[in-house]
Design an enzyme around this catalytic site. Structure first.
Site, mmCIF file in Angstrom:
data_model
loop_
_atom_site.group_PDB
_atom_site.id
_atom_site.type_symbol
_atom_site.label_atom_id
_atom_site.label_comp_id
_atom_site.label_asym_id
_atom_site.label_seq_id
_atom_site.Cartn_x
_atom_site.Cartn_y
_atom_site.Cartn_z
ATOM 1 N N ASP A 64 0.866 -1.171 0.000
ATOM 2 C CA ASP A 64 0.000 0.000 0.000
ATOM 3 C C ASP A 64 0.908 1.228 0.000
ATOM 4 O O ASP A 64 2.120 1.134 0.222
ATOM 5 C CB ASP A 64 -0.942 -0.020 1.203
ATOM 6 N N GLU B 54 -16.656 10.059 5.595
ATOM 7 C CA GLU B 54 -16.621 8.604 5.718
ATOM 8 C C GLU B 54 -15.676 8.087 4.651
ATOM 9 O O GLU B 54 -15.998 8.087 3.467
ATOM 10 C CB GLU B 54 -18.019 8.016 5.505
#
Length: 743
Positions: free
Chosen positions: A247, A457
């Site tokens: 990542d 979110e």
């Protein structure tokens, strides 16, 4: 001069890649392990950027079809449709790539290695990135992940259409603010039952080309340098042959936050030696020093670069003619793709409440309609994160206006800010309440659009906000949203609540209130989402979506967010009754489902609610063995007044195994039916659907009885009460313990 071996198209991709790597210097090889790989002009190797995104459409690179966010696509419960969507995404990806190459654009988000899908398990509704996933269930996630990868990678016998990536490996689902230092501790049983199955399916069934490691540690090892995950599980046990990427900037976390190494050189050595081939970031430049210091062997780097070049070979980047090189730019954002996008938005909507059949609305009986809420006219609430740029966005307000035309007056108020206590900075708190009340008073019916969006979110860094780096602190509607809902309901006008959010919200008050006769979960429904919502409200379509996550009543019933044990999490292990259960969703029409089950061809009897047995085979219970095949044939009839679609859901429960899940989804099939039509679907299970993993990573078919539930929802009391559905229950017995699968 003889042609270089790596250009010889008669050789295998692996042979060609190995030959190409043999021509490179150490420095050239090292700089091929960065996501922005350098050009090697003398070898004819173009610059290539591996970092591209396609979670629900080609992202961050200009105009593309913006489909519903992944959690919305999951709500379709339709694996065939997922592959169709992914095929369109990769078509647009190739079309964009072809013109980008033509004009020499090798920038980020311009490659064919799409870092999607996200097959992490949405184990806790507070996690901000959960809307990137396919929900809380390992089986559903596996099926949708496999088919999404099939659409992205294509089915050519030689070349990849694009390369998909299963992420984030493994055991990754928050908290976002701790992800760079967090150690996710999970038992071997939970790893095998919950956190690893989707990744295994992506590797073993879909032959995914790329796997991305997670930021966190898992059981003490940083995922992007985990010998257990990357070597023992991924390559040795599952036989993965593609490449592994970190990542982004995760490897520097090894020494900065996880504290498992002391220097950048030690960190890159740990990652490379344990099988991380590509660094999203720039830290792998330290591999030159790692080789000089004897921490990494050059042949280890050779292996990594060979795998990376093999991927590029499979994509046809070194070949003269491949099947996808002539996909024209006209495919991007085409009429056909926009139409499919509208269908996707329609299929993802979930009708949670429809008291006394209040929906659909009859436009002929309405003179005015109020549309209120921070998400009513919000483009951000349509798209979620990792999104592309649509050529057209239709908000809920715009969709309703388009649907009613000039015949119905549409009033609008933002109502309140998404999460702050005022909209205008110099105003007092609740500065749109009076306007919202006025809109309600002037309207025959009110649509209130509440929820979340990806600004609050989402991923840490993208959704940095007071709610915790993208995670939710509670399941309540943020800010003043519930206050506005209650104020509007005081008008006495019927209120339809439309939720645009990527996760479960505790809307208990609305569920219990007669003032809110209907609730629709719209997720982040994509650029065409408002048009789809309007079509549902006015009955142009019948809702067919199902919840891929549980809607809880409160956060108090959940374990601590940092606890990765599955005890009391998700429908499989929870003890309390859900507000809205996994697998639940209403329709405007009605369906009946009858089924028969056979084990190795022998009929299985139906178990009544009183424990009685009826039907063929009632005299005895069918026997399940390690080599058994269970066939479910379900006949579904649309007995209502609307055309529609329904999902046959098959769940399994081990009655005699201590601490077994409540029941687990093990089969599903979406079927579309005209009113009055009947269709039969067949779902086949083998013994692995009944086995459960132990701490030795063995899936065991234990002695005892197993129940098979066949219906159109989960077999819990709440689902049956909400839907009025009847679930058929079949019982089979295993008389001899057997190991039916290993990790």
């Amino acid at each position: 001069m003889a042609e270089k071996a790596y250009l010889d198209e008669s050789l295998s991709f692996e042979e060609r890649a190995k030959a190409l790597v043999a021509e490179m210097t150490l420095e050239e090889k090292v700089f091929q392990t960065l996501h922005g790989a350098r050009e090697i002009k003398r070898l004819g190797v173009k610059a290539y950027n591996y970092w591209n995104e396609a979670l629900h459409g080609v992202a961050r690179a200009g105009v593309a079809t913006v489909f519903p966010q992944a959690i919305g696509l999951a709500a379709t419960f339709d694996e065939d449709f997922l592959e169709t969507v992914a095929d369109v995404i990769s078509t647009e990806g190739r079309a964009k790539f072809n013109v980008q190459q033509k004009y020499g654009d090798h920038d980020i988000y311009k490659g064919l290695t799409f870092w999607s899908p996200n097959v992490n398990i949405f184990r806790d509704p507070r996690w901000g990135r959960g809307h990137e996933t396919f929900g809380e269930d390992p089986y559903l996630t596996s099926r949708l992940g496999v088919r999404f990868i099939g659409g992205i990678q294509g089915h050519d016998k030689k070349y990849l259409k694009a390369a998909a990536c299963a992420k984030h490996f493994a055991v990754h689902s928050g908290p976002e603010e701790l992800r760079h230092s967090f150690n996710a501790e999970a038992t071997k049983q939970d790893m095998c039952e919950t956190y690893l199955p989707a990744f295994k399916a992506c590797v073993k069934e879909a032959d995914v080309e790329v796997v991305m490691g997670a930021y966190n540690r898992t059981n003490g090892e940083p995922c992007c340098g985990s010998e257990t995950l990357l070597q023992d599980v991924l390559r040795k046990t599952w036989g993965f042959t593609g490449h592994v990427t970190s990542d982004c900037w995760a490897i520097k976390d090894f020494h900065e936050f996880h504290m498992v190494t002391k220097t950048p050189v030690e960190s890159v050595a740990l990652a490379m030696n344990n099988g991380c081939d590509l660094n999203c970031g720039n830290l792998f430049g330290n591999l030159l020093q790692a080789v000089r210091d004897g921490l990494v062997k050059e042949e280890t780097i050779d292996g990594a670069v060979t795998r990376l070049m093999t991927t590029r070979m499979k994509l046809g980047l070194f070949d003269r003619e491949i099947p996808y090189s002539d996909i024209p730019f006209d495919e991007v954002d085409s009429d056909e793709h926009r139409a499919l996008n509208l269908t996707a938005a329609e299929k993802c909507l979930v009708l949670l409440k429809n008291q006394n059949g209040f929906l659909p609305l009859d436009k002929k009986k309405i003179r005015s309609i109020g549309v209120i809420g921070p998400n009513a006219n919000s483009r951000a609430a349509l798209v979620g994160n990792y999104e592309g740029t649509a050529s057209e966005y239709i908000t809920v307000l715009e969709g309703i206006r388009e649907a009613v035309g000039d015949d119905v007056r549409v009033h609008f108020s933002e109502g309140c800010h998404l999460y702050r206590d005022r909209i205008s900075g110099l105003a007092g708190a609740n500065d749109r309440a009076a306007e919202a009340r006025a809109v309600a008073d002037a309207s025959d019916v009110v649509v209130v659009c509440l929820g979340l969006d990806a600004t609050i979110e989402g991923e840490e860094g993208d959704a940095g906000n007071e709610f915790g780096s993208g995670d939710k602190k509670s399941l309540a509607l943020p800010g003043l949203q519930e206050n506005i809902l209650k104020a509007v309901c005081e008008s006495g006008k019927p209120v339809i609540l439309v939720l645009l959010a990527g996760s479960a919200l505790a809307v208990t008050w609305a569920d219990e209130s007669d003032a809110v006769p209907a609730i629709v979960q719209g997720w982040y429904p994509g650029a065409q989402g408002g048009r789809a919502v309007a079509k549902l409200l006015f009955g142009d379509i019948s809702p067919e979506g199902k919840l891929p996550v549980t809607f809880y009543r409160t956060t108090e019933e959940l374990p601590d967010f940092t606890d990765y044990s599955m005890k009391n999490r998700t429908y499989r292990y929870m003890k309390n009754e859900a507000l809205y259960p996994f697998g639940y969703g209403l329709s405007y029409t009605s369906f009946s489902c009858s089924a028969d089950v056979k084990v190795d061809g022998a009929a299985v009897c139906v178990q009544g609610n009183d424990g009685s047995s009826t039907g063929a085979g009632a005299a005895g219970t069918a026997e399940l063995r390690a080599d058994s095949t269970v066939t479910i044939r379900a006949s579904v009839t649309n007995s209502g007044a609307y055309d529609g679609a329904e999902t046959v859901q098959v769940y399994v429960r081990a009655k005699d195994v201590p601490d077994a899940p409540n029941f687990q989804l093990k089969g599903l099939k979406k079927v579309t039916l005209a009113k009055g039509e009947t269709k039969e679907v067949t779902i086949t299970l083998d013994s692995r659907a009944f086995g459960l993993f132990n701490e030795n990573c063995e899936k065991v078919l234990s002695e005892g009885e197993y129940e098979i539930f066949v219906g159109t929802c989960q077999p819990d009391a709440r689902s049956c009460a909400l839907t009025g559905s009847k679930i058929q229950v079949f019982t089979v017995v295993c008389r001899e313990r057997a190991v039916v699968e290993t990790l």
